[in-house]
Design an enzyme around this catalytic site. Structure first.
Site, PDB file in Angstrom:
ATOM      1  N   ASP A 184       1.647  -5.278 -11.781  1.00 28.46           N
ATOM      2  CA  ASP A 184       0.148  -5.404 -12.370  1.00 28.46           C
ATOM      3  C   ASP A 184      -0.215  -3.794 -12.478  1.00 28.46           C
ATOM      4  O   ASP A 184       0.242  -2.759 -11.823  1.00 28.46           O
ATOM      5  CB  ASP A 184      -0.514  -5.805 -11.070  1.00 28.46           C
ATOM      6  CG  ASP A 184      -2.116  -5.827 -11.262  1.00 28.46           C
ATOM      7  OD1 ASP A 184      -2.371  -6.810 -12.105  1.00 28.46           O
ATOM      8  OD2 ASP A 184      -2.919  -5.251 -10.669  1.00 28.46           O
ATOM      9  N   GLU A 238      20.572  -3.209  -7.276  1.00 24.23           N
ATOM     10  CA  GLU A 238      21.180  -3.333  -6.065  1.00 24.23           C
ATOM     11  C   GLU A 238      21.419  -4.873  -5.731  1.00 24.23           C
ATOM     12  O   GLU A 238      22.512  -5.038  -5.124  1.00 24.23           O
ATOM     13  CB  GLU A 238      20.574  -2.814  -4.886  1.00 24.23           C
ATOM     14  CG  GLU A 238      21.027  -1.325  -4.659  1.00 24.23           C
ATOM     15  CD  GLU A 238      19.780  -0.841  -3.642  1.00 24.23           C
ATOM     16  OE1 GLU A 238      19.589   0.302  -3.799  1.00 24.23           O
ATOM     17  OE2 GLU A 238      19.420  -1.463  -2.663  1.00 24.23           O
TER      18      GLU A 238
HETATM   19  C1  GLC Z   1      -4.451  -6.589 -13.783  1.00 22.69           C
HETATM   20  C2  GLC Z   1      -4.729  -7.999 -13.689  1.00 22.69           C
HETATM   21  C3  GLC Z   1      -6.373  -8.118 -13.592  1.00 22.69           C
HETATM   22  C4  GLC Z   1      -6.884  -7.315 -12.217  1.00 22.69           C
HETATM   23  C5  GLC Z   1      -6.374  -5.985 -12.448  1.00 22.69           C
HETATM   24  C6  GLC Z   1      -6.682  -5.492 -11.062  1.00 22.69           C
HETATM   25  O1  GLC Z   1      -5.204  -6.087 -15.025  1.00 22.69           O
HETATM   26  O2  GLC Z   1      -4.135  -8.754 -14.770  1.00 22.69           O
HETATM   27  O3  GLC Z   1      -6.625  -9.550 -13.288  1.00 22.69           O
HETATM   28  O4  GLC Z   1      -8.255  -7.565 -12.276  1.00 22.69           O
HETATM   29  O5  GLC Z   1      -4.972  -5.716 -12.868  1.00 22.69           O
HETATM   30  O6  GLC Z   1      -5.629  -5.631 -10.224  1.00 22.69           O
END
Ligand code: GLC
Length: 558
Positions: free
Chosen positions: A222, A272
């Site tokens: 993310d 790893e």
């Molecule tokens: C990413 C996710 C989104 C979230 C953001 C903060 O863009 O896809 O849904 O709100 O990160 O974590």
């Protein structure tokens, strides 16, 4: 399949170099994204869960996908739908338990499905034990140093440390009781971690190992362009668009060079393990910078959002395809394709809006009578068929195989996405693509669960349910099933790709198997080349391809 005898000539153009010779599973597979809250509710509390997901594994296996990516399932206050993680090594009780997650991984594997989990390294939830410790500790303490605490500006520090804004709207800083401010690039309960701090790095090493030990096959990272910040915390010189991670170069908190050392560290951990595991980056960066993330010792792949951001437009589509194939080939990676996810308007609706519509703002701003839902679905089916025929891998968002529309008209009092509040009620946010999946034609929440759903579903979901579409020739679900199975035999082993010039307003390319994918971006039907129509996005396609449709054709003689 229709056998045809016409002899429309099939010209060719120079082939682009194949992206990869022998694709690994993640270089050519189809990954299905589950947003756990909204997929299937096994225990009848209105929220999706692992019990629900496990009960639908046979559905996913029959659909023909290769892997499942599960959006965050960790303990969380769900202030940002789970992207606010309170504990990276457990499962939220609303979703199930760690034992159930392990059972799910094992069951998916038995069906030949790989599993990707979501890692959220840029920020934690404010309920994470680390942030609670930070709040309870003195300014300057080791506990505070895991996050980004700063003194404010102005004589009494009452002004935020700089002018950075949160992606969801408003200032990116919040003040705590003793006067310090902490950074949150997203919601205020999502404090940013301090990646300059070695204990933060070590913690994530361990989190990767934890999930690898539980058998996962990969990770979706993310905000992979976040984490590292310019330590002088300069003011931004431009304003940032809401929900649009700006792609300017030398940005003080996105896409910093220092990220790559962290990525290489993670890659080392994956390597790893000795297993065929991968990690995919959610990196909203300038296209020229993306290959840096895909070097041999960094990410295996990255989402490519350029195609998603183009509307129904031949030149835009062709450019996005060329860019992605070239960028991947440059670093020996494979392109990825995506049309929808839990953050963007569903493509069945997006593609029914006039070109140039600012679709993030449109649900609130309108005008709403410009939406053509029939056209949107027609184009969505064509775009999906187009993407499934391209070299590389594809990400499918739950419900797109049903042709679900965006529920853009959710009443504002049910909105859950923090974007609604933080944008000062100028953007409705992302709930419209997170409405629970309809499994049955009728019944409580159309089979999502026994006791309703956490977001209301429109009546139009019944006829779009899995039950309504299963076995129905021409339904979007059957189109996806057939196309995904055909894709495995036609487009996976041989990754070669070349453009074919057929006619104005037509996008066409030939794959290594000889099969040609043709998409009609014009307003009138076009003649198809002579051959067998293997599949088409509209029923009844034989010699002519209607406007807004796509087909896969095996030309005569191949
Ligand atoms: C990413 C996710 C989104 C979230 C953001 C903060 O863009 O896809 O849904 O709100 O990160 O974590």
């Amino acid at each position: 399949m229709t056998n045809r005898n016409e002899t429309t000539p099939l010209p060719t153009s120079d082939p682009l170099a194949p992206a990869v010779d022998v694709p690994r599973w993640w270089q050519s597979g189809v990954v299905y994204q589950i947003y756990p809250r909204s997929f299937a509710d096994g225990n009848g509390d209105g929220t999706g869960d692992l019990q629900g997901i496990r009960s639908r594994l046979p559905y996913l296996s029959a659909l023909g996908v290769d892997a499942i990516w599960v959006s965050p399932w960790y303990p969380s206050p769900l202030n940002d739908g789970g992207y606010d993680v309170a504990d990276y090594r457990d499962i939220d009780p609303r979703f199930g338990s760690l034992a159930e997650a392990e059972a799910f991984i094992a069951e998916a594997h038995e069906l030949g499905l790989r599993v990707l989990v979501d890692i959220v390294p840029n920020h934690t939830s404010s309920e994470h034990v680390w942030f609670q410790e930070a709040l309870a500790s003195e300014p300057g303490s080791a506990a505070r140093d895991r996050y980004i605490f700063r003194e404010g500006r102005g004589p009494d520090g009452a002004l935020a440390p700089n002018n950075w804004t949160a992606v969801f709207g408003g200032s990116a800083w919040r003040r705590v009781a003793d006067g310090e401010w902490y950074l949150h690039l997203f919601e205020e309960t999502q404090p940013d971690l301090n990646w300059e701090n070695e204990s933060v790095r070590a913690e994530f090493d361990d989190i990767f190992r934890f999930w690898l030990a539980r058998g996962v096959d990969g990770f979706r990272i993310d905000v992979a362009h976040g984490m590292v910040k310019d330590q002088s915390f300069p003011d931004l010189e431009h304003s940032e668009g809401l929900l649009e991670n700006s792609q300017v170069l030398d940005h003080p908190h996105w896409d910093r060079d220092g990220l790559h050392e962290i990525i290489r560290r993670w890659r080392g951990i994956l390597d790893e393990s000795g297993r065929d595991v991968m990690m995919v980056a959610e990196a909203w960066v300038h296209p020229h910078r993306l290959p840096l993330y895909l070097r041999d010792d960094e990410y295996h792949q990255s989402f490519n959002f350029e195609f998603l951001e183009t509307q129904w437009d031949l030149v835009g589509a062709r450019t996005a395809i060329d860019d992605a194939i070239r960028a991947a080939a440059e670093v020996g990676s494979a392109p990825t394709w995506v049309l929808s996810n839990h953050d963007v308007m569903r493509h069945a609706t997006r593609l029914g809006l006039p070109s140039g519509t600012a679709w993030r703002a449109w649900p609130l701003d309108g005008p709403h009578d410009v939406l053509d839902t029939v056209l949107g679905l027609r184009r969505a089916r064509a775009a999906s068929l187009l993407l499934m025929a391209l070299p590389g891998s594809m990400y499918v968002y739950q419900g797109e195989e049903l042709g679900l529309p965006e529920v853009w008209d959710l009443p504002v009092d049910v909105l859950d996405d923090p974007v609604w509040r933080m944008s000062g009620h100028t953007h409705k946010g992302r709930d419209g693509c997170r409405v629970p999946i309809p499994w049955t034609r009728e019944g409580s929440s159309f089979g999502f669960g026994a006791n309703g759903a956490w977001l209301p579903q429109p009546a139009t979901f019944g006829p779009l349910s899995v039950e309504s579409q299963t076995g129905v020739a021409g339904s979007t679900l059957e189109l996806y099933r057939s196309a995904l199975h055909l894709r495995r035999t036609l487009f996976v082993d041989d990754q070669r790709f070349e453009w074919v010039d057929l006619a104005t307003d037509v996008l066409a390319f030939r794959r290594g198997s000889g099969v040609v994918c043709i998409v009609n971006y014009g307003d009138a039907s076009v003649a198809l080349p002579a051959g067998d129509v293997l599949i088409a996005s509209q029923p009844g396609v034989t010699t002519e391809l209607p406007a807004g449709a796509a087909a896969w054709v095996r030309p005569n003689g191949t």
